[in-house]
Design a protein around this motif. Structure first.
Motif, PDB file in Angstrom:
ATOM      1  N   GLY A  31      14.055  -1.455   7.004  1.00  0.00           N
ATOM      2  CA  GLY A  31      14.591  -1.004   5.726  1.00  0.00           C
ATOM      3  C   GLY A  31      13.864  -1.551   4.520  1.00  0.00           C
ATOM      4  N   GLN A  32      12.532  -1.722   4.641  1.00  0.00           N
ATOM      5  CA  GLN A  32      11.717  -2.212   3.533  1.00  0.00           C
ATOM      6  C   GLN A  32      10.663  -1.168   3.189  1.00  0.00           C
ATOM      7  N   SER A  33      10.249  -1.142   1.931  1.00  0.00           N
ATOM      8  CA  SER A  33       9.096  -0.336   1.552  1.00  0.00           C
ATOM      9  C   SER A  33       7.825  -1.133   1.814  1.00  0.00           C
ATOM     10  N   MET A  34       6.675  -0.468   1.639  1.00  0.00           N
ATOM     11  CA  MET A  34       5.406  -1.117   1.961  1.00  0.00           C
ATOM     12  C   MET A  34       4.314  -0.603   1.029  1.00  0.00           C
ATOM     13  N   TRP A  35       3.359  -1.499   0.721  1.00  0.00           N
ATOM     14  CA  TRP A  35       2.149  -1.144  -0.026  1.00  0.00           C
ATOM     15  C   TRP A  35       0.944  -1.244   0.894  1.00  0.00           C
ATOM     16  N   ILE A  36       0.067  -0.228   0.834  1.00  0.00           N
ATOM     17  CA  ILE A  36      -1.182  -0.272   1.592  1.00  0.00           C
ATOM     18  C   ILE A  36      -2.268   0.405   0.757  1.00  0.00           C
ATOM     19  N   ALA A  37      -3.481  -0.086   0.856  1.00  0.00           N
ATOM     20  CA  ALA A  37      -4.602   0.517   0.145  1.00  0.00           C
ATOM     21  C   ALA A  37      -5.024   1.809   0.829  1.00  0.00           C
ATOM     22  N   GLN A  38      -5.617   2.714   0.074  1.00  0.00           N
ATOM     23  CA  GLN A  38      -6.028   4.014   0.598  1.00  0.00           C
ATOM     24  C   GLN A  38      -7.247   3.922   1.503  1.00  0.00           C
ATOM     25  N   ARG A  39      -7.867   2.744   1.571  1.00  0.00           N
ATOM     26  CA  ARG A  39      -9.056   2.567   2.384  1.00  0.00           C
ATOM     27  C   ARG A  39      -9.183   1.093   2.755  1.00  0.00           C
ATOM     28  N   ASN A  40     -10.042   0.809   3.692  1.00  0.00           N
ATOM     29  CA  ASN A  40     -10.298  -0.559   4.116  1.00  0.00           C
ATOM     30  C   ASN A  40     -11.199  -1.235   3.088  1.00  0.00           C
ATOM     31  N   GLY A  41     -10.651  -2.148   2.295  1.00  0.00           N
ATOM     32  CA  GLY A  41     -11.436  -2.813   1.264  1.00  0.00           C
ATOM     33  C   GLY A  41     -11.354  -2.093  -0.073  1.00  0.00           C
ATOM     34  N   ARG A  42     -11.782  -2.801  -1.106  1.00  0.00           N
ATOM     35  CA  ARG A  42     -11.689  -2.251  -2.460  1.00  0.00           C
ATOM     36  C   ARG A  42     -12.709  -1.133  -2.698  1.00  0.00           C
ATOM     37  N   THR A  43     -12.367  -0.253  -3.639  1.00  0.00           N
ATOM     38  CA  THR A  43     -13.332   0.705  -4.152  1.00  0.00           C
ATOM     39  C   THR A  43     -14.339  -0.069  -4.996  1.00  0.00           C
ATOM     40  N   LYS A  44     -15.617   0.014  -4.627  1.00  0.00           N
ATOM     41  CA  LYS A  44     -16.641  -0.715  -5.378  1.00  0.00           C
ATOM     42  C   LYS A  44     -17.350   0.182  -6.400  1.00  0.00           C
ATOM     43  N   ASP A  45     -17.434   1.498  -6.117  1.00  0.00           N
ATOM     44  CA  ASP A  45     -18.256   2.391  -6.936  1.00  0.00           C
ATOM     45  C   ASP A  45     -17.458   3.284  -7.888  1.00  0.00           C
ATOM     46  N   GLY A  46     -16.148   3.034  -7.997  1.00  0.00           N
ATOM     47  CA  GLY A  46     -15.341   3.838  -8.913  1.00  0.00           C
ATOM     48  C   GLY A  46     -14.853   5.155  -8.336  1.00  0.00           C
ATOM     49  N   LYS A  47     -15.168   5.423  -7.058  1.00  0.00           N
ATOM     50  CA  LYS A  47     -14.717   6.670  -6.419  1.00  0.00           C
ATOM     51  C   LYS A  47     -13.506   6.359  -5.539  1.00  0.00           C
ATOM     52  N   ASP A  48     -12.351   6.821  -5.971  1.00  0.00           N
ATOM     53  CA  ASP A  48     -11.116   6.565  -5.228  1.00  0.00           C
ATOM     54  C   ASP A  48     -10.925   7.641  -4.169  1.00  0.00           C
ATOM     55  N   GLN A  49     -11.226   7.294  -2.924  1.00  0.00           N
ATOM     56  CA  GLN A  49     -11.139   8.259  -1.829  1.00  0.00           C
ATOM     57  C   GLN A  49     -10.369   7.658  -0.660  1.00  0.00           C
ATOM     58  N   THR A  50      -9.360   8.376  -0.199  1.00  0.00           N
ATOM     59  CA  THR A  50      -8.546   7.926   0.920  1.00  0.00           C
ATOM     60  C   THR A  50      -9.317   8.109   2.226  1.00  0.00           C
TER      61      THR A  50
END
Length: 387
Positions: free
Chosen positions: A178-197
């Motif tokens: 019964g908890q919500s969760m946060w997860i990133a759209q990809r493994n590791g941070r976006t380095k180049d400014g392109k947000d892609q899942t």
């Protein structure tokens, strides 16, 4: 009837409330406790902070009295504006899987928790890469803040098993715990400014419900989150990493992740915005009924991307970088001469590095800020449109 035994996740889960007192004891005995006190509670006697933390008995105590103050200090010291929207659409009785673009190691998730707390919602559990669990202190702070361990790397068999384990844990947290969760759209941070899942993330979500791909995602209440920073977190460090990794795999230096965490916290960020996007509905997922599994994962990833990119807030820096990168002035009405001068003055830092191709480094750096403009253009369907 519950599908999972909670003990099967003891290797990755956050702390239980019963484990908080011992964790607090270890934190206050850490060599870094004084430094933490100075940042989080400036001017407050260290002994007072110590006694307060030793009185904690629950995760909520830690999040309310420590992490809330951490977020307030970050906002006060390193942002010129902190805005958010979309929280009003959330149902306090529902659990959500927040899938976020990932620009900062810690702040993307932590600042979202602050928004939820300020608006009367429960905080979420947070994915935490095993590579970041580099010290006992980081582990204690992370696991006291609802962070759970995510394994990365390994051979194909290990990767499959850890992905399945993670998928089962996500489903357990949302549907049974019964908890919500946060997860990133990809493994590791976006380095180049392109947000892609990464469609592999969607595939992982489905691994714990393989018989019904629509149910596998619909019962998770996937809700994209778009976070934007006027001044990109660790922008110089990201540009240098991309420069060095053009022709060979980038090898992180000892302590690099910790340096990125501290840089992200302290670096001036200007205007920071969070937009909680509309949830991915079961009706939307049924559009992809006839797809193969691979096509389905890709289509859902692209749907999340459209939400995140549409909600991303462009700032003058993005338009300045785009004009500079392409030698044009088509976005000239989106920024002032003073803003352009400040951006170019900040970029002078790139000249302090002794590298063979400084123009390449400059182009990479500009791309970090310019690429979100192109992502907006792609949504509108043409390179000749202004955004």
């Amino acid at each position: 009837m519950n599908k999972y035994n909670p003990t099967q996740f003891d290797d990755i889960r956050p702390y239980y409330d019963s484990e908080i007192p011992a964790a607090m004891q270890r934190i206050v005995e850490s060599d870094f406790f004084g430094l933490l006190c100075t940042y989080v509670y400036p001017g407050r006697p260290q002994e007072d902070v110590k006694q307060m933390m030793l009185s904690f008995r629950t995760i909520r105590d830690f999040q309310l009295e420590v992490m809330r103050c951490v977020n307030e200090q970050v906002i006060a010291r390193s942002t010129t504006a902190f805005t958010y929207s979309g929280v009003e659409q959330l149902d306090p009785k529902k659990q959500y899987l927040f899938v976020s673009n990932h620009r900062d190691i810690m702040l993307d998730a932590c600042l979202l928790q602050y928004i939820l707390y300020k608006n009367g919602h429960e905080t979420t559990e947070i994915t935490f890469g095993a590579n970041l669990m580099s010290s006992p202190l980081v582990i204690d702070i992370g696991k006291s803040n609802k962070m759970f361990r995510v394994e990365r790397g390994g051979n194909m068999k290990d990767f499959y098993q850890s992905s399945k384990h993670l998928s089962e844990y996500i489903r357990y947290v949302l549907t049974e715990k019964g908890q919500s969760m946060w997860i990133a759209q990809r493994n590791g941070r976006t380095k180049d400014g392109k947000d892609q899942t990464d469609q592999g993330i969607i595939k992982m979500f489905c691994m714990s419900e393989p018989e019904d791909k629509i149910k596998a995602l619909s019962e998770l209440n996937i809700t994209p989150v778009s976070v934007s920073y006027e001044w990109e977190s660790c922008d110089i460090l990201k540009a240098l990493e991309l420069y060095e990794s053009r022709f060979s795999k980038y090898i992180k230096k000892p302590g690099e992740d910790l340096n990125s965490i501290l840089t992200g916290i302290a670096q001036p960020k200007g205007h920071v915005n969070f937009t909680i996007c509309p949830q991915i509905t079961e009706e939307e997922l049924h559009q992809f009924d006839g797809c193969t599994n691979n096509e389905y994962h890709r289509a859902v990833a692209q749907l999340i991307d459209r939400r995140i990119n549409a909600a991303y807030q462009l700032t003058p820096n993005n338009y300045i970088a785009h004009d500079l990168r392409y030698g044009q002035q088509i976005y000239r009405d989106h920024y002032t001469e003073e803003e352009r001068y400040a951006f170019e003055a900040y970029m002078e830092q790139l000249n302090t590095f002794d590298i063979a191709e400084p123009d390449v480094l400059k182009d990479i750096y500009l791309g970090i800020y310019a690429n979100p403009v192109d992502s907006k253009l792609a949504l509108k369907g043409g390179e000749n449109e202004k955004v």
